[in-house]
Structure formats: C-alpha cells, structure tokens
Design a protein around this motif. Structure first.
Motif, PDB file in Angstrom:
ATOM      1  N   LYS A   1       0.479  -1.177  -0.232  1.00 12.01           N
ATOM      2  CA  LYS A   1      -0.098   0.299  -0.124  1.00 12.01           C
ATOM      3  C   LYS A   1       0.811   0.911   0.059  1.00 12.01           C
ATOM      4  CE  LYS A   1      -3.395   0.295   1.038  1.00 12.01           C
ATOM      5  NZ  LYS A   1      -4.976   0.359   0.070  1.00 12.01           N
ATOM      6  N   LEU A   2       2.433   1.320   0.045  1.00 10.48           N
ATOM      7  CA  LEU A   2       3.386   2.138   0.654  1.00 10.48           C
ATOM      8  C   LEU A   2       3.253   2.233  -1.009  1.00 10.48           C
ATOM      9  CD1 LEU A   2       5.167   0.717   3.386  1.00 10.48           C
ATOM     10  CD2 LEU A   2       3.939   3.743   3.357  1.00 10.48           C
ATOM     11  N   LEU A   3       3.503   2.066  -1.561  1.00 12.21           N
ATOM     12  CA  LEU A   3       3.707   2.272  -2.470  1.00 12.21           C
ATOM     13  C   LEU A   3       2.550   3.449  -3.137  1.00 12.21           C
ATOM     14  CD1 LEU A   3       5.402   1.946  -5.074  1.00 12.21           C
ATOM     15  CD2 LEU A   3       4.127   0.456  -6.235  1.00 12.21           C
ATOM     16  N   ASP A   4       1.556   2.961  -3.163  1.00  9.46           N
ATOM     17  CA  ASP A   4       0.143   3.354  -3.308  1.00  9.46           C
ATOM     18  C   ASP A   4       0.074   5.013  -2.857  1.00  9.46           C
ATOM     19  OD1 ASP A   4      -0.590   1.468  -5.768  1.00  9.46           O
ATOM     20  OD2 ASP A   4      -1.818   0.454  -3.610  1.00  9.46           O
ATOM     21  N   ALA A   5       0.527   4.759  -1.528  1.00  5.78           N
ATOM     22  CA  ALA A   5       0.000   6.439  -0.826  1.00  5.78           C
ATOM     23  C   ALA A   5       0.706   6.864  -0.838  1.00  5.78           C
ATOM     24  CB  ALA A   5       0.254   5.275   0.784  1.00  5.78           C
ATOM     25  N   ALA A   6       2.210   6.997  -1.141  1.00  5.93           N
ATOM     26  CA  ALA A   6       3.542   7.432  -1.537  1.00  5.93           C
ATOM     27  C   ALA A   6       3.342   9.260  -2.569  1.00  5.93           C
ATOM     28  CB  ALA A   6       4.657   7.258  -2.168  1.00  5.93           C
ATOM     29  N   PRO A   7       2.469   9.345  -3.261  1.00  8.10           N
ATOM     30  CA  PRO A   7       1.406   9.795  -3.999  1.00  8.10           C
ATOM     31  C   PRO A   7       0.650  11.170  -3.570  1.00  8.10           C
ATOM     32  CG  PRO A   7       1.564   7.903  -5.238  1.00  8.10           C
ATOM     33  CD  PRO A   7       1.824   7.871  -4.024  1.00  8.10           C
ATOM     34  N   GLN A   8      -0.729   9.972  -3.175  1.00  8.65           N
ATOM     35  CA  GLN A   8      -1.083  10.151  -2.066  1.00  8.65           C
ATOM     36  C   GLN A   8      -0.995  11.081  -0.986  1.00  8.65           C
ATOM     37  OE1 GLN A   8      -5.049  10.493  -3.563  1.00  8.65           O
ATOM     38  NE2 GLN A   8      -3.789   8.724  -5.259  1.00  8.65           N
ATOM     39  N   ILE A   9       0.062  10.767  -0.392  1.00  8.65           N
ATOM     40  CA  ILE A   9       0.348  11.295   1.019  1.00  8.65           C
ATOM     41  C   ILE A   9       1.993  12.807   0.452  1.00  8.65           C
ATOM     42  CG2 ILE A   9       2.699  11.509   2.663  1.00  8.65           C
ATOM     43  CD1 ILE A   9       2.001   9.233   3.320  1.00  8.65           C
ATOM     44  N   ALA A  10       2.216  13.170  -0.557  1.00 10.72           N
ATOM     45  CA  ALA A  10       3.223  13.749  -1.279  1.00 10.72           C
ATOM     46  C   ALA A  10       1.818  14.792  -1.752  1.00 10.72           C
ATOM     47  CB  ALA A  10       3.273  13.168  -2.004  1.00 10.72           C
ATOM     48  N   ASN A  11       0.769  14.146  -2.378  1.00  9.16           N
ATOM     49  CA  ASN A  11      -0.218  16.154  -2.573  1.00  9.16           C
ATOM     50  C   ASN A  11      -0.508  16.251  -1.367  1.00  9.16           C
ATOM     51  OD1 ASN A  11      -2.530  17.114  -4.759  1.00  9.16           O
ATOM     52  ND2 ASN A  11      -3.508  15.466  -3.696  1.00  9.16           N
ATOM     53  N   PHE A  12      -0.967  15.020  -0.180  1.00 11.34           N
ATOM     54  CA  PHE A  12      -1.584  15.750   1.040  1.00 11.34           C
ATOM     55  C   PHE A  12      -0.508  16.926   1.759  1.00 11.34           C
ATOM     56  CE2 PHE A  12      -1.960  15.015   5.374  1.00 11.34           C
ATOM     57  CZ  PHE A  12      -2.720  15.615   5.337  1.00 11.34           C
ATOM     58  N   VAL A  13       0.810  16.683   2.002  1.00 15.46           N
ATOM     59  CA  VAL A  13       1.468  18.094   1.740  1.00 15.46           C
ATOM     60  C   VAL A  13       1.482  18.857   1.513  1.00 15.46           C
ATOM     61  CG1 VAL A  13       4.175  17.528   2.096  1.00 15.46           C
ATOM     62  CG2 VAL A  13       2.618  16.081   3.134  1.00 15.46           C
ATOM     63  N   GLN A  14       1.456  18.439   0.290  1.00 10.73           N
ATOM     64  CA  GLN A  14       1.860  19.864  -1.096  1.00 10.73           C
ATOM     65  C   GLN A  14       1.028  21.052  -0.871  1.00 10.73           C
ATOM     66  OE1 GLN A  14       4.700  20.495  -3.019  1.00 10.73           O
ATOM     67  NE2 GLN A  14       3.847  22.142  -3.028  1.00 10.73           N
ATOM     68  N   ILE A  15      -0.881  20.276  -0.445  1.00 12.03           N
ATOM     69  CA  ILE A  15      -1.811  21.330  -0.243  1.00 12.03           C
ATOM     70  C   ILE A  15      -1.521  21.543   1.222  1.00 12.03           C
ATOM     71  CG2 ILE A  15      -4.628  20.589   0.088  1.00 12.03           C
ATOM     72  CD1 ILE A  15      -4.692  18.475  -1.651  1.00 12.03           C
ATOM     73  N   LEU A  16      -1.483  21.048   2.400  1.00  8.55           N
ATOM     74  CA  LEU A  16      -1.251  22.128   3.533  1.00  8.55           C
ATOM     75  C   LEU A  16       0.348  22.587   3.741  1.00  8.55           C
ATOM     76  CD1 LEU A  16      -1.324  18.481   5.668  1.00  8.55           C
ATOM     77  CD2 LEU A  16      -2.553  20.336   5.425  1.00  8.55           C
ATOM     78  N   THR A  17       0.988  23.054   2.872  1.00  9.55           N
ATOM     79  CA  THR A  17       1.599  23.820   2.569  1.00  9.55           C
ATOM     80  C   THR A  17       1.013  24.785   2.225  1.00  9.55           C
ATOM     81  OG1 THR A  17       3.653  21.833   2.223  1.00  9.55           O
ATOM     82  CG2 THR A  17       4.160  23.903   1.526  1.00  9.55           C
ATOM     83  N   ASN A  18       0.812  24.100   0.590  1.00  9.84           N
ATOM     84  CA  ASN A  18       0.249  25.801   0.629  1.00  9.84           C
ATOM     85  C   ASN A  18      -0.748  26.367   0.896  1.00  9.84           C
ATOM     86  OD1 ASN A  18       2.132  24.550  -2.001  1.00  9.84           O
ATOM     87  ND2 ASN A  18       0.276  24.057  -3.224  1.00  9.84           N
ATOM     88  N   THR A  19      -1.520  26.173   2.013  1.00 12.44           N
ATOM     89  CA  THR A  19      -2.244  26.697   2.822  1.00 12.44           C
ATOM     90  C   THR A  19      -2.701  27.071   3.667  1.00 12.44           C
ATOM     91  OG1 THR A  19      -3.806  24.866   2.020  1.00 12.44           O
ATOM     92  CG2 THR A  19      -4.763  25.979   4.063  1.00 12.44           C
ATOM     93  N   THR A  20      -1.069  26.620   4.022  1.00 10.21           N
ATOM     94  CA  THR A  20      -0.028  27.493   5.207  1.00 10.21           C
ATOM     95  C   THR A  20       0.522  28.477   4.135  1.00 10.21           C
ATOM     96  OG1 THR A  20      -0.100  25.421   6.139  1.00 10.21           O
ATOM     97  CG2 THR A  20       1.565  27.369   7.150  1.00 10.21           C
ATOM     98  N   LYS A  21       0.954  29.201   3.253  1.00 10.10           N
ATOM     99  CA  LYS A  21       2.063  29.950   2.850  1.00 10.10           C
ATOM    100  C   LYS A  21       0.978  31.033   2.749  1.00 10.10           C
ATOM    101  CE  LYS A  21       5.625  27.726   0.743  1.00 10.10           C
ATOM    102  NZ  LYS A  21       6.214  27.173  -0.940  1.00 10.10           N
ATOM    103  N   LYS A  22      -0.465  30.454   2.257  1.00 16.35           N
ATOM    104  CA  LYS A  22      -1.597  31.249   1.887  1.00 16.35           C
ATOM    105  C   LYS A  22      -1.713  32.547   2.959  1.00 16.35           C
ATOM    106  CE  LYS A  22      -2.969  29.598  -2.850  1.00 16.35           C
ATOM    107  NZ  LYS A  22      -4.565  28.402  -2.929  1.00 16.35           N
ATOM    108  N   SER A  23      -2.106  31.639   4.143  1.00 13.01           N
ATOM    109  CA  SER A  23      -2.235  31.677   5.303  1.00 13.01           C
ATOM    110  C   SER A  23      -1.331  33.318   5.959  1.00 13.01           C
ATOM    111  CB  SER A  23      -3.112  31.168   5.870  1.00 13.01           C
ATOM    112  OG  SER A  23      -1.922  30.059   6.478  1.00 13.01           O
ATOM    113  N   THR A  24      -0.382  33.016   5.681  1.00 14.68           N
ATOM    114  CA  THR A  24       0.991  33.961   6.276  1.00 14.68           C
ATOM    115  C   THR A  24       0.766  35.232   6.133  1.00 14.68           C
ATOM    116  OG1 THR A  24       2.342  32.178   5.779  1.00 14.68           O
ATOM    117  CG2 THR A  24       1.906  32.066   7.620  1.00 14.68           C
TER     118      THR A  24
END
Length: 268
Positions: free
Chosen positions: A245-268
């Motif tokens: 499952k880690l093989l499938d999860a990796a791109p999903q987690i990467a996208n999740f991290v990117q969304i969180l990071t972008n949201t944080t940048k917009k709010s600061t």
C-alpha cells in the motif's frame, strides 16, 4: 519435504517448506502485499478485515478477525505458512497457532522495518526479486517526498481521544514527510483531552479513517478548540499500512503535504 530456516521480526526461528503452497494471512496490509507478489494460488485464508484486493475478500476463506481467529477454519485450510503481526494480532492466538504451524511474525515500528518485512516475505514465498524491487520503488518515492515542516497531531480514536505517539510506524512515516508529531514523547497511543491538545497547539490535526471512523462533528469539535489549526481527514491506510500500500500511498501523501503547505503559505 525440504525446509528452510527463517527468523521472523520477533526473533522466532521457524521451518518453512522450500516451496510454500498454502498461506494464511492474519493482517490486511500483508495480505495486500501477498497479492502484489502474485500469490493468488498460494494464499488460501485471510481475515474478514483483508478488504484488498476485493476479489480475494470475496473469494478467499475468511478465518475470523485479526484478534479473533477461527481455529477450525484455519485447521481445515492446513496451511504450511501463517503470516501475522505483533501489534495487529493477539499473543494468545498466535501462541496456539505456533504449536501447529510455521508462523512468521512481523514487528514494525519504522519505515525501514516495513521495507525489510516486504523483502523477507518475498524470500519466504520465493518472490525475492519482485519484493526487492517493490521495496526499492517505495524507498525511492519517500526519498523524494516533499516535506510538510508542520507540527501535527495524528488522531486514531475518540471517547477517549487518542493519538499516534512515538515508537509507532505512523510516527516514523509522519517524520519522513516532514511532520513534527506533537505527541512524539508520549506513549505509543496516548490519551489526551482537548485542553491538552490546545496547549500543544499543532498546526495540523489529522483525523484518520481507521481504526475510528471520524465524522464531521469531530472535526468541528477540534476546529472550535483550535480555530487556526488545519483539520484534515485522510484514509488511515496512507500512514498505517506497511506493505505494498505504501507504493500507492506515496503520491497521495505527497499531494496531501503540498496542499497543506500551500494553504499554510496563503494564510501567512
């Protein structure tokens, strides 16, 4: 019949037939790994929680739950290899199975141990090459994983509230993705109150889909207590399934991290 000696991740030494023909899997994430390794004919029994792949869940014999084995069903399958996990399965049941069968146990607290489990299961089942390639692909995906650089609480239960603490596979994976686990110095699965969570003030609260099915009301409860915190639902498989499952999860987690990071940048 020729046998091979193996030592599992709990230090147990067991004899396994040179050619394994009948496997019972006691852990969902490891069942999916066996599918990925191409063991359709060899896997004869799985648990009722082994939902991936769907065709196996519908067609393979179910031998009860991860913590409630049906010993008669297992005996009828006459396995020459049983694959379990220290945390997922219950010790009394495993001890009984070890008296009759070759039982290989994983014990996983880190990403490295998960990769080693994949390789070892490949050796056990004569799928060494494909298992090694899978482990290499997973490792490569997490090496290039974007880093969140955010403090986080990963919630696994409600009433009482519980989180993933240190010395867990979830914690190790969170760290690899750049999250700073606010419960890293706590026991494996600490109980906490909302006032305690407010004191820790995580930038992100992750509500896992398993083992507790969090609902919108739970997210609202946390958001009301921490109005400036991002509260996110995710499939629990991303951070707690330590097989293929880690093989499938990796791109999903990467996208999740990117969304969180972008949201944080917009709010600061």
């Amino acid at each position: 019949m020729p046998y091979r000696l193996f030592t599992d991740q709990m230090g147990n030494i067991l004899q396994v037939p040179k050619k394994v023909k009948r496997i019972v899997s006691l852990v969902p994430s490891q069942t999916e790994l066996l599918y990925h390794l191409g063991l359709e004919a060899e896997v004869v029994g799985i648990t009722k929680f082994c939902i991936y792949p769907d065709e196996w869940w519908r067609s393979k014999t179910r031998i009860g739950g991860t913590k409630n084995f049906n010993f008669k069903a297992i005996a009828a399958l006459n396995p020459d290899l049983v694959i379990g996990n220290k945390e997922e399965n219950y010790p009394e049941g495993i001890t009984l199975l070890q008296k009759k069968y070759a039982v290989w146990m994983s014990d996983i607290y880190s990403f490295e141990q998960a990769l080693q489990m994949i390789i070892e299961v490949g050796k056990l089942t004569n799928r060494t090459a494909i298992a090694q390639q899978l482990a290499q692909n997973i490792e490569a995906d997490f090496i290039k994983m974007p880093k969140a650089n955010l403090s986080a609480a990963y919630c696994i239960w409600h009433n009482p509230w519980m989180a993933a603490g240190g010395e867990t596979f979830i914690h190790d994976l969170l760290q690899r993705c750049g999250f700073k686990n606010v419960f890293k110095n706590q026991p494996r699965y600490p109980i906490f109150s909302l006032p305690e969570l407010v004191q820790l003030n995580p930038e992100v609260v992750i509500l896992s889909s398993e083992p507790y099915p969090f609902k919108t009301k739970h997210a609202i409860e946390i958001q009301n207590a921490l109005p400036n915190t991002q509260v996110k639902f995710i499939p629990g498989e991303w951070f707690s399934w330590y097989g293929s499952k880690l093989l499938d999860a990796a791109p999903q987690i990467a996208n999740f991290v990117q969304i969180l990071t972008n949201t944080t940048k917009k709010s600061t």
